[in-house]
Enzyme design. Structure first.
Site, short mmCIF file in Angstrom:
data_model
loop_
_atom_site.label_atom_id
_atom_site.label_comp_id
_atom_site.label_asym_id
_atom_site.label_seq_id
_atom_site.Cartn_x
_atom_site.Cartn_y
_atom_site.Cartn_z
N TYR A 99 0.96 -1.14 -0.07
CA TYR A 99 -0.15 0.10 -0.04
C TYR A 99 0.80 1.12 -0.23
CZ TYR A 99 -4.23 2.71 1.40
OH TYR A 99 -5.16 3.65 1.60
N ARG A 152 -6.43 10.32 -10.64
CA ARG A 152 -5.65 11.14 -9.71
C ARG A 152 -5.17 10.04 -8.81
NH1 ARG A 152 -5.95 10.38 -4.99
NH2 ARG A 152 -7.86 11.13 -3.92
N LYS A 170 -5.91 -1.43 -2.35
CA LYS A 170 -6.98 -1.36 -1.46
C LYS A 170 -7.73 -2.84 -1.29
CE LYS A 170 -7.07 3.30 -1.50
NZ LYS A 170 -7.31 4.01 -0.17
N GLU A 241 -12.22 4.93 -6.51
CA GLU A 241 -11.06 5.23 -5.73
C GLU A 241 -10.24 5.96 -6.90
OE1 GLU A 241 -10.06 3.92 -2.70
OE2 GLU A 241 -8.72 5.77 -3.03
N ASP A 242 -9.80 7.29 -6.24
CA ASP A 242 -8.73 8.11 -6.90
C ASP A 242 -9.33 8.46 -8.32
OD1 ASP A 242 -7.24 7.69 -4.95
OD2 ASP A 242 -5.45 6.78 -5.66
N ASP A 264 -14.26 6.30 -1.63
CA ASP A 264 -13.11 6.45 -0.61
C ASP A 264 -12.50 7.54 -0.43
OD1 ASP A 264 -11.65 4.82 1.12
OD2 ASP A 264 -9.91 4.66 -0.20
N ASP A 265 -12.11 8.38 -1.24
CA ASP A 265 -11.29 9.65 -1.19
C ASP A 265 -12.16 10.76 -0.29
OD1 ASP A 265 -8.68 8.96 -2.49
OD2 ASP A 265 -10.14 8.58 -4.04
N ASN A 413 -0.50 11.73 0.31
CA ASN A 413 0.19 10.39 -0.08
C ASN A 413 0.89 10.52 -1.59
OD1 ASN A 413 -0.71 9.20 2.27
ND2 ASN A 413 -2.70 8.96 1.29
N1 LIG Z 1 -4.81 10.04 4.09
C1 LIG Z 1 -5.76 9.70 3.29
O1 LIG Z 1 -6.46 8.81 3.82
C2 LIG Z 1 -5.98 10.31 2.20
C3 LIG Z 1 -5.09 11.29 1.30
N2 LIG Z 1 -5.47 11.82 0.33
C4 LIG Z 1 -4.39 12.56 -0.30
O2 LIG Z 1 -5.11 14.07 -0.37
C5 LIG Z 1 -4.40 14.58 -1.51
C6 LIG Z 1 -5.68 15.23 -2.32
O3 LIG Z 1 -6.42 14.29 -2.77
P1 LIG Z 1 -8.04 14.67 -3.42
O4 LIG Z 1 -8.64 15.89 -2.56
O5 LIG Z 1 -8.65 13.77 -3.89
O6 LIG Z 1 -7.17 15.28 -4.69
P2 LIG Z 1 -7.87 16.70 -5.54
O7 LIG Z 1 -7.13 16.85 -6.79
O8 LIG Z 1 -9.55 16.69 -5.64
O9 LIG Z 1 -7.45 18.06 -4.57
C7 LIG Z 1 -6.24 18.66 -4.32
C8 LIG Z 1 -6.61 20.12 -4.28
O10 LIG Z 1 -5.23 20.49 -3.75
C9 LIG Z 1 -5.18 21.89 -4.55
N3 LIG Z 1 -3.92 22.33 -4.58
C10 LIG Z 1 -2.81 22.10 -5.54
N4 LIG Z 1 -1.74 22.70 -5.33
C11 LIG Z 1 -2.18 23.53 -4.29
C12 LIG Z 1 -1.23 24.42 -3.34
N5 LIG Z 1 -0.27 25.09 -3.85
N6 LIG Z 1 -1.95 25.29 -2.38
C13 LIG Z 1 -3.11 24.94 -1.90
N7 LIG Z 1 -3.79 23.84 -2.71
C14 LIG Z 1 -3.43 23.16 -3.60
C15 LIG Z 1 -5.80 21.55 -5.83
O11 LIG Z 1 -6.01 22.63 -6.72
C16 LIG Z 1 -6.88 20.77 -5.60
O12 LIG Z 1 -8.08 21.63 -5.37
C17 LIG Z 1 -3.59 13.56 -2.39
O13 LIG Z 1 -2.32 13.40 -2.18
C18 LIG Z 1 -4.22 12.21 -1.65
O14 LIG Z 1 -3.11 11.22 -1.54
C19 LIG Z 1 -6.69 11.50 -0.18
C20 LIG Z 1 -7.69 10.58 0.09
C21 LIG Z 1 -7.19 9.81 1.37
C1 LIG Z 2 -5.21 7.00 0.67
C2 LIG Z 2 -6.01 7.47 -0.24
O1 LIG Z 2 -7.27 6.98 -0.98
C3 LIG Z 2 -5.23 8.49 -1.28
O2 LIG Z 2 -4.13 8.76 -0.95
O3 LIG Z 2 -5.86 8.61 -2.21
MG LIG Z 3 -7.46 7.28 -2.79
#
Ligand SMILES: NC(=O)C1=CN([C@@H]2O[C@H](COP(=O)(O)OP(=O)(O)OC[C@H]3O[C@@H](n4cnc5c(N)ncnc54)[C@H](O)[C@@H]3O)[C@@H](O)[C@H]2O)C=CC1
Ligand SMILES: CC(=O)C(=O)O
Ligand SMILES: [Mg+2]
Length: 560
Positions: A99, A152, A170, A241-242, A264-265, A413
């Site tokens: 993972y 993504r 996953k 997912e993603d 999930d996200d 991540n």
């Molecule tokens: N820990 C966890 O369980 C999870 C972590 N994530 C992580 O969160 C991140 C985002 O995922 P999503 O929201 O689905 O993607 P997304 O693409 O929908 O959102 C990311 C946002 O960050 C913004 N962004 C980009 N550069 C930026 C900057 N310099 N300053 C401020 N905002 C900025 C983008 O414009 C976008 O709106 C990924 O890295 C993902 O791995 C996502 C889901 C679960």
């Molecule tokens: C953990 C997860 O779902 C993500 O980073 O997109």
């Molecule tokens: Mg994800």
């Protein structure tokens, strides 16, 4: 509990080549005779423990994480029971390999490291043969599907067909931590092309070599996919997912009342983050509803978490408008306000009124993250931007100047995309911080104290939710069910309960936690009329019966 024998028509090399049935050297003498295996295996019969010892020895011989990943995936494609037994015995060590973070490398290098078939690849060009494709799946009784379009992947952007790596990863956690039998788990990849030029120009790339299809074609394709899944496996959970921001929320809104699905996200991440925040607030002896919360990244994850934080604040007794006034969403151009142009619907509901910031001191068109730290004095900072390094030293120090023991969650991540490393955050706050990250990080020593870093990742939520939904055949997955998962997680926090230990239970306790989540989530589903009523004893029995364990069953032959 000893399982009943399994009747199969497979024999000879076909049996050895079926990962769900293969036992390798653990086929008994009698089975070797009954299933035409004599001579196909080295003569010595081995127990699964002996097989695990050899596999672990071989695993240890690989130096790099990606090679370890390739090795483990090869075992999974050869003998699923052995794979999960090995994982069960070395969960802490191997979860980062199957993972995040290593799965990120595996997605980026998917075509380079490709070995053998797993799951279903559905390309846009095959959209009129979906029923045939679903019939080709090697698994017949599918109960959980993780599907991606690879646009993504973690914080790594468009990985095209490489997104299949995340669906596989996953589902490995669904089995290892949620007890979902691998026979019921199907990873899927919707290949609509990729906009990643590097992949398009890579001669090894195995996906459709074209740009992503247009929105109308995309929507029609996903609709055909959902209908085909409903025909083939009407009760299966579909985990989105993603998916990238333009599709993630619209797909969820379109399908969440039609099929048993969740994103999930958006929803899994919201549930784990609110659960972890509740644990953090409890261990600090403050109410979540008394906090100002700043999000960096107003995307699917950020807005999903923010809405659930608001629900939790309202449940704690403040009004919705008050709760919304305590949320500060920051994206590329700074704080989102009602004057920010081009916002999506789900972002618009989370803006600050311009009049709130009239008295603030800032120089750009919209306040920056540092401005927000100085002016809003948040108690909580959450990073879901996918961008490394956004939590700079001035940002963290400004936060610390405004509040004692800030709660800081850089959740992006894989590890290399994290907004700040735990070591940086702990150093810049002089150790007065509660921290959780999305990917695993080693404990940090600071001023003679050890800080265990909690992994606030949706993997704490989806295995248990999946188990509960499967156990009672829930029709849909409601917000209330996910909120219950969140509460169950918070209640299991060692730090919140005992004042010491990790903020979240260790991954090694995830199987037990998933059973609790499953039970509580199922009860909510029953209460909401989303599943048939059963009493608590039967419910627990159903959860236990559905919890698959990696042990070999005795095989009996049926004629083909
Ligand atoms: N820990 C966890 O369980 C999870 C972590 N994530 C992580 O969160 C991140 C985002 O995922 P999503 O929201 O689905 O993607 P997304 O693409 O929908 O959102 C990311 C946002 O960050 C913004 N962004 C980009 N550069 C930026 C900057 N310099 N300053 C401020 N905002 C900025 C983008 O414009 C976008 O709106 C990924 O890295 C993902 O791995 C996502 C889901 C679960
Ligand atoms: C953990 C997860 O779902 C993500 O980073 O997109
Ligand atoms: Mg994800």
């Amino acid at each position: 509990m000893k399982k009943s024998p399994l009747y199969t028509a497979y024999s000879g090399s076909a049996l050895l080549e079926t990962p769900l049935l293969n036992k390798g050297s653990a086929f008994t003498v009698d089975e070797r005779i009954a299933f035409n295996l004599a001579g196909l295996l080295p003569p010595r019969y081995e127990t699964i423990e002996e097989q695990v010892s050899r596999a672990y020895m071989q695993y240890k011989s690989f130096d790099t994480a990606i090679n370890k990943h390739i090795y483990l995936r090869a075992i999974q494609d050869n003998n699923e029971t052995l794979f999960y037994r090995l994982l069960q015995q070395h969960l802490d060590e191997m979860i980062p390999i199957i993972y995040t973070p290593t799965v990120g490398d595996a997605c980026e290098q998917f075509s380079d490291i490709y070995r053998s078939a797993r799951g279903l690849f559905i390309s846009y060009n095959d959209r009129h043969q979906l029923d045939d494709i679903l019939r080709n799946a090697t698994k017949r009784k599918v109960k959980v599907i993780v599907v991606t379009d690879g646009e993504r992947v973690l914080g790594l952007g468009d990985q095209g067909i490489g997104g299949m790596g995340i669906s596989i990863g996953k589902l490995s956690l669904y089995t290892a931590c949620g007890g979902i039998s691998p026979a019921y788990a199907l990873p899927m990849m919707l290949d609509v092309g990729t906009n990643n030029e590097k992949l398009l120009n890579d001669p090894m790339y195995m996906g459709l070599r074209q740009k992503r299809v247009g929105q109308a074609e995309y929507d029609e394709f996903v609709a055909l996919f959902i209908q085909a899944v409903k025909r083939r496996w009407p009760e299966a959970i579909i985990q989105f997912e993603d998916f990238a921001q333009p599709n993630a929320m619209p797909l969820l809104q379109r399908y969440r009342e039609q099929v048993c699905c969740f994103n999930d996200d958006i929803q899994g991440t919201a549930a784990v983050t609110v659960g972890t925040l509740l644990a953090a607030c409890r261990s600090k002896n403050v109410q979540l509803s008394a906090q100002h919360v700043v999000f960096v990244g107003a995307g699917s994850a950020g807005c999903g978490i923010a809405e659930q934080v608001i629900s939790q604040m309202v449940a704690e007794g403040i009004s919705e408008s008050q709760a919304r006034s305590q949320i500060f969403m920051i994206d590329r151009f700074g704080l989102l306000t009602d004057a920010t142009p081009g916002l999506r619907d789900f972002q618009q509901a989370l803006t600050q009124p311009q009049k709130t910031i009239e008295s603030w001191s800032y120089s750009g068109e919209f306040p920056s993250l540092l401005d927000v730290m100085n002016c809003a004095k948040p108690g909580i900072l959450i990073g879901v931007s996918g961008q490394a390094g956004l939590f700079t030293e001035p940002v963290i120090r400004a936060m610390k100047a405004g509040v004692s023991t800030p709660i800081i969650f850089p959740l992006s991540n894989p590890s290399r995309q994290v907004e700040a490393t735990p070591e940086q955050v702990i150093t810049w706050t002089e150790g007065d911080v509660i921290i959780a990250t999305g990917s695993p990080f080693a404990p940090v020593s600071y001023n003679g104290q050890q800080y265990v870093i909690a992994q606030c990742n949706n993997s704490y939520i989806f295995p248990g939710v999946g188990l509960g939904v499967i156990a009672i055949k829930a029709r849909l997955i409601s917000d209330e069910m996910l909120r219950e998962a969140s509460k169950t997680l918070a209640a299991a926090s060692p730090k919140a309960n005992n004042g010491s230990g990790g903020l979240l239970p260790a991954f090694t306790e995830l199987a037990a936690l998933s059973k609790k989540i499953a039970f509580n989530v199922a009860k909510v589903a029953i209460k909401q009329g989303l599943a048939l009523e059963v009493d608590d004893v039967i419910l627990q029995q159903k959860i236990d019966e559905n919890f698959w364990l990696p042990q070999y069953r005795q095989y009996k032959r049926i004629s083909a």
